[in-house]
Write an enzyme that holds these catalytic residues in place. Sequence first.
Site, PDB file in Angstrom:
ATOM      1  N   GLU A 252       0.802  -1.237   0.000  1.00 32.31           N
ATOM      2  CA  GLU A 252       0.000   0.000   0.000  1.00 32.31           C
ATOM      3  C   GLU A 252       0.832   1.285   0.000  1.00 32.31           C
ATOM      4  O   GLU A 252       0.581   2.197   0.780  1.00 32.31           O
ATOM      5  CB  GLU A 252      -0.966  -0.014   1.198  1.00 32.31           C
ATOM      6  CG  GLU A 252      -1.939  -1.173   1.115  1.00 32.31           C
ATOM      7  CD  GLU A 252      -2.889  -1.256   2.289  1.00 32.31           C
ATOM      8  OE1 GLU A 252      -4.100  -1.278   2.046  1.00 32.31           O
ATOM      9  OE2 GLU A 252      -2.428  -1.318   3.452  1.00 32.31           O
TER      10      GLU A 252
HETATM   11  C1  ACM Z   1      -2.214  -5.572   4.063  1.00 32.79           C
HETATM   12  O1  ACM Z   1      -3.259  -6.071   4.483  1.00 32.79           O
HETATM   13  N1  ACM Z   1      -2.144  -4.271   3.807  1.00 32.79           N
HETATM   14  C2  ACM Z   1      -1.021  -6.382   3.860  1.00 32.79           C
END
Ligand code: ACM
Length: 439
Positions: A252
């Site tokens: 992310e």
């Molecule tokens: C995640 O759940 N951002 C690895």
Amino acid sequence: MSLPLIPAPARLDLLDGEPYEVPHDYWTAGAGPETGDVRYSLEVSAEGGFEIAPQGPGGDEAATATVVQLVELTQRRVPALRIEDAPRYAWRGLMIDVARHFFGPGTLRKVIDLAALYKLNVLHLHLTDDQGWRYEVPNRPELTEVSGATAVGGSAGGFLSAAELADLTAYAAERGVTVVGEIDLPGHTGAALHAVPGLNVEGVAREAYTGTDVGHSTLRLDLPETAAFLEDAVGALVAQTVGEFVHVGGDEVRLLTREEYLAFVQHVEALVLRLGKRPVFWQEAAPALQDTRSVVQLWDSNADPAEVVAAARRGHQVILSPGNRTYLDMKYDAGTRLGLDWAGYVDVRDSYDWDPATLVEGLPPESILGVEAALWTETIETEDDLFAMLLPRLPAVAEVAWSAPEVRDWEAFAEDLEAHVALWQARGLAHTPRPLTGT
Ligand code: ACM
């Protein structure tokens, strides 16, 4: 007397037959661990003796877990049986996010005990995120002094001292569980940016972040302090790691260009390998990886897995943590008080009824290192919250990691699981009652 045989790998099965009393301490370990695959055989004779023959690292702990389950689930009236058993996957993990809300050694010991009971062998601790920093870096005490104290919603923070992490690691190892710590990089780094001014573009410490959004923080290799920080922080985690793997995040990241992101991942990959460990990365890092010792962890069940498949075809091993199956922070259904739902609702059957080998089209089955459940803690504040999300789904994921699909059967699992409630209650663990049969 000839004893029925459960084919390997076996699901735990209590065989038909006249039960009889067996004292808990009336079993003897067989041959000691040898090299080779983890496996064990277990025989309960008509005279009431337990014989276990474990093989390989972890075989003893696996056999012990089965004995404990047998004895407790039958209230010490174990039928004569013989089990030949071996795990399907080498990596059978549970991740706990201790960064969003902090959970200390007391709770984590209970988590390790539970993991061992279900023959899981990895406890992955998500130790850093935007909201908190939970392990010590000796020459950067500000990380834990400043960002050890923060958590989601202003909750009390905390951190694992090096001594506590070492104790926990030893406690886990005695139960056949390896601790794998995670420093999440280069995103999810608000806590580092809050504690270390020089990691920020402006050279000024960022405010503490106690919300639950993602994607708003990153480290940058073009800042002069970053490489030294990575040496220190990754180095300290490596120094506190006894096993082969450390987790270095990679998920992310929204504030770097693709080129910056790929270069960052490659920098961290090379650093971990130079320090003598194998790095594990979340799936976004897959296209960057240069060395097949690096492992990819799939998590986002809404995302295209093509780059994970491509990495596996280049020789990388893959851990499967699909959100819609193994993310135990997902709500069970619309009525669940805790948890998130971005991957959908995840009920017990969702966690149980899937086959890792066919989950991702095109993924070579031999690339699958294992399966890992994950509990993120944005909404999880107390120990009871934590176990209410793990139970009853954790045993379901554990069985996917341990047993081949041909010996798994949802109806039988659901029926057996009702008896497990007593095991959880005996250990003082919360669970969420779910309708298990007829669903
Ligand atoms: C995640 O759940 N951002 C690895």
